[in-house]
Design a protein around this motif. Sequence first.
Motif, mmCIF file in Angstrom:
data_model
loop_
_atom_site.group_PDB
_atom_site.id
_atom_site.type_symbol
_atom_site.label_atom_id
_atom_site.label_comp_id
_atom_site.label_asym_id
_atom_site.label_seq_id
_atom_site.Cartn_x
_atom_site.Cartn_y
_atom_site.Cartn_z
ATOM 1 N N GLY A 100 0.819 -1.215 0.000
ATOM 2 C CA GLY A 100 0.000 0.000 0.000
ATOM 3 C C GLY A 100 0.848 1.259 0.000
ATOM 4 O O GLY A 100 1.840 1.369 -0.730
ATOM 5 N N ASP A 101 0.455 2.217 0.832
ATOM 6 C CA ASP A 101 1.183 3.480 0.944
ATOM 7 C C ASP A 101 2.587 3.197 1.471
ATOM 8 O O ASP A 101 2.759 2.604 2.535
ATOM 9 C CB ASP A 101 0.424 4.391 1.906
ATOM 10 N N VAL A 102 3.601 3.628 0.714
ATOM 11 C CA VAL A 102 4.962 3.292 1.105
ATOM 12 C C VAL A 102 5.369 3.955 2.422
ATOM 13 O O VAL A 102 6.219 3.428 3.145
ATOM 14 C CB VAL A 102 5.959 3.668 -0.018
ATOM 15 N N VAL A 103 4.757 5.071 2.779
ATOM 16 C CA VAL A 103 5.103 5.717 4.050
ATOM 17 C C VAL A 103 4.733 4.810 5.214
ATOM 18 O O VAL A 103 5.492 4.663 6.178
ATOM 19 C CB VAL A 103 4.405 7.081 4.164
ATOM 20 N N SER A 104 3.569 4.177 5.133
ATOM 21 C CA SER A 104 3.155 3.253 6.190
ATOM 22 C C SER A 104 4.094 2.060 6.268
ATOM 23 O O SER A 104 4.514 1.642 7.361
ATOM 24 C CB SER A 104 1.719 2.783 5.923
ATOM 25 N N ALA A 105 4.465 1.517 5.107
ATOM 26 C CA ALA A 105 5.388 0.377 5.088
ATOM 27 C C ALA A 105 6.769 0.790 5.616
ATOM 28 O O ALA A 105 7.416 0.039 6.355
ATOM 29 C CB ALA A 105 5.490 -0.184 3.676
ATOM 30 N N LEU A 106 7.225 1.971 5.236
ATOM 31 C CA LEU A 106 8.513 2.454 5.718
ATOM 32 C C LEU A 106 8.509 2.657 7.234
ATOM 33 O O LEU A 106 9.516 2.414 7.909
ATOM 34 C CB LEU A 106 8.873 3.775 5.028
ATOM 35 N N ARG A 107 7.382 3.081 7.757
ATOM 36 C CA ARG A 107 7.306 3.289 9.211
ATOM 37 C C ARG A 107 7.504 1.965 9.944
ATOM 38 O O ARG A 107 8.240 1.891 10.939
ATOM 39 C CB ARG A 107 5.967 3.930 9.567
ATOM 40 N N GLY A 108 6.849 0.914 9.465
ATOM 41 C CA GLY A 108 7.043 -0.398 10.070
ATOM 42 C C GLY A 108 8.469 -0.902 9.903
ATOM 43 O O GLY A 108 9.053 -1.488 10.817
ATOM 44 N N ARG A 149 10.818 0.872 12.337
ATOM 45 C CA ARG A 149 10.740 0.309 13.688
ATOM 46 C C ARG A 149 11.532 -1.000 13.776
ATOM 47 O O ARG A 149 12.267 -1.238 14.734
ATOM 48 C CB ARG A 149 9.280 0.073 14.077
ATOM 49 N N GLU A 150 11.375 -1.823 12.752
ATOM 50 C CA GLU A 150 12.069 -3.109 12.745
ATOM 51 C C GLU A 150 13.584 -2.936 12.767
ATOM 52 O O GLU A 150 14.302 -3.684 13.445
ATOM 53 C CB GLU A 150 11.645 -3.886 11.496
ATOM 54 N N GLN A 151 14.080 -1.953 12.025
ATOM 55 C CA GLN A 151 15.515 -1.725 11.922
ATOM 56 C C GLN A 151 16.043 -0.692 12.925
ATOM 57 O O GLN A 151 17.231 -0.346 12.884
ATOM 58 C CB GLN A 151 15.847 -1.238 10.496
ATOM 59 N N LEU A 153 15.653 2.451 13.030
ATOM 60 C CA LEU A 153 16.262 3.560 12.296
ATOM 61 C C LEU A 153 16.041 4.908 12.974
ATOM 62 O O LEU A 153 16.848 5.825 12.806
ATOM 63 C CB LEU A 153 15.712 3.601 10.867
ATOM 64 N N MET A 154 14.964 5.033 13.732
ATOM 65 C CA MET A 154 14.677 6.321 14.355
ATOM 66 C C MET A 154 15.683 6.650 15.464
ATOM 67 O O MET A 154 15.846 7.814 15.828
ATOM 68 C CB MET A 154 13.257 6.332 14.926
ATOM 69 N N THR A 155 16.348 5.645 15.987
ATOM 70 C CA THR A 155 17.306 5.885 17.066
ATOM 71 C C THR A 155 18.757 5.763 16.601
ATOM 72 O O THR A 155 19.672 6.031 17.382
ATOM 73 C CB THR A 155 17.069 4.887 18.216
ATOM 74 N N ARG A 156 18.960 5.380 15.356
ATOM 75 C CA ARG A 156 20.325 5.250 14.845
ATOM 76 C C ARG A 156 20.809 6.607 14.335
ATOM 77 O O ARG A 156 20.081 7.329 13.649
ATOM 78 C CB ARG A 156 20.383 4.194 13.746
ATOM 79 N N LYS A 157 22.037 6.940 14.645
ATOM 80 C CA LYS A 157 22.552 8.262 14.304
ATOM 81 C C LYS A 157 23.077 8.351 12.879
ATOM 82 O O LYS A 157 23.120 9.442 12.304
ATOM 83 C CB LYS A 157 23.667 8.659 15.284
#
Length: 359
Positions: free
Chosen positions: A88-96, A99-101, A103-107
């Motif tokens: 579906g919407d790639v933004v939703s898939a990217l968000r998941g 989280r899996e990787q 990425l939001m906490t990696r510098k």
Amino acid sequence: MSHFRYCLPEVAGRGAGLGNEMIPWARAFLAAQLLGARALAPAFGLNRRRYWRHFGSSRLDWLGHRALKAALPVVAFTESDYLRHGGGDVVSALRGFAREQSLMTRKAFVLSTGGMWGGMQHIEAARGHMASLLYQSRFAAGNLLRLRERLDPGRLTVGLHVRQGDFEPARDPAAYRGQFNVALPLAWYRRVAASIHQQLEGAVQFLIVSDARPEQLQDLSRGLPCVFSGDLPDSDCSDLLALAEADLLVCSISSYSVWAAFLSRAPYLWYGPNLHEHPEGFLSIWGHEPGQEAEPGGTFRALQACQGVGRLPRRCFAIADDGQVTAQALDLAWQLKGRAETDLIRYGVIPAASGREAG
């Protein structure tokens, strides 16, 4: 530390055509917005079409990409990742995926993504940004101004994308189904244009965007009011935008035409023999793509549900090999065409409101 996060559209080999390159570029842009990263343009430096000149990138950009991937951890976002996180919407898939990787906490990282998978709907959120990149490219504005001076604003503008060049030659209509990068018969374009010209009785003009030689287009344009863009230099971006701005678009079976239709809000025509026919009563370009199946939530199931609600709006019309264009397609093009006379902000007028409208 966001300057150590990069989103990079991967380029296969020495690069492909503009329509192909823009899909992962749009995906990388959306990933960058989500992750607080810097979105990079594709490495155009090695592309024989010299797109680096249009977008102001360096001819050595590929070296910069290679250095980044050598210096920072690389995380690839692939089609399987996209589907695993819901499609579906790639933004939703990217968000998941983020989280899996973690990425939001990696510098520091390079998120790479490549390939033409996902269809245009999955990058809908990047539509405006990609249009702005094209409009801001080096040669687009000047070329579009020259084309505007050639076109009559009072006529319906029909954009014909006649792709020849490095495409496979035209073939029997039965051999087009599911094929891409194959030239459409010039005779089909001629039949389509003649059908439109006859129905509109001269209130139409044809904008022909093509990589064909002028002599190849003589039979197509003979006796028709045509405007050509082939004499304009460096017209890769301006041609795409000009097609997107047409009142009615006649597509080739190419990613370039797909982008023109995606950026446009006008109706468009597609070569019918190219489409898959499904038992559910629908036609599609990519009948094998996930998400089109007649399963709960699939495209066909959603369309069937809409049929019970009311008339389905449509932008695309499949045109048979005989080239006959329906009046419905032309009526829609006229309805959507903006006219200064009925537009208040262009010094136009509108009918006075009835009492109920005014209230």
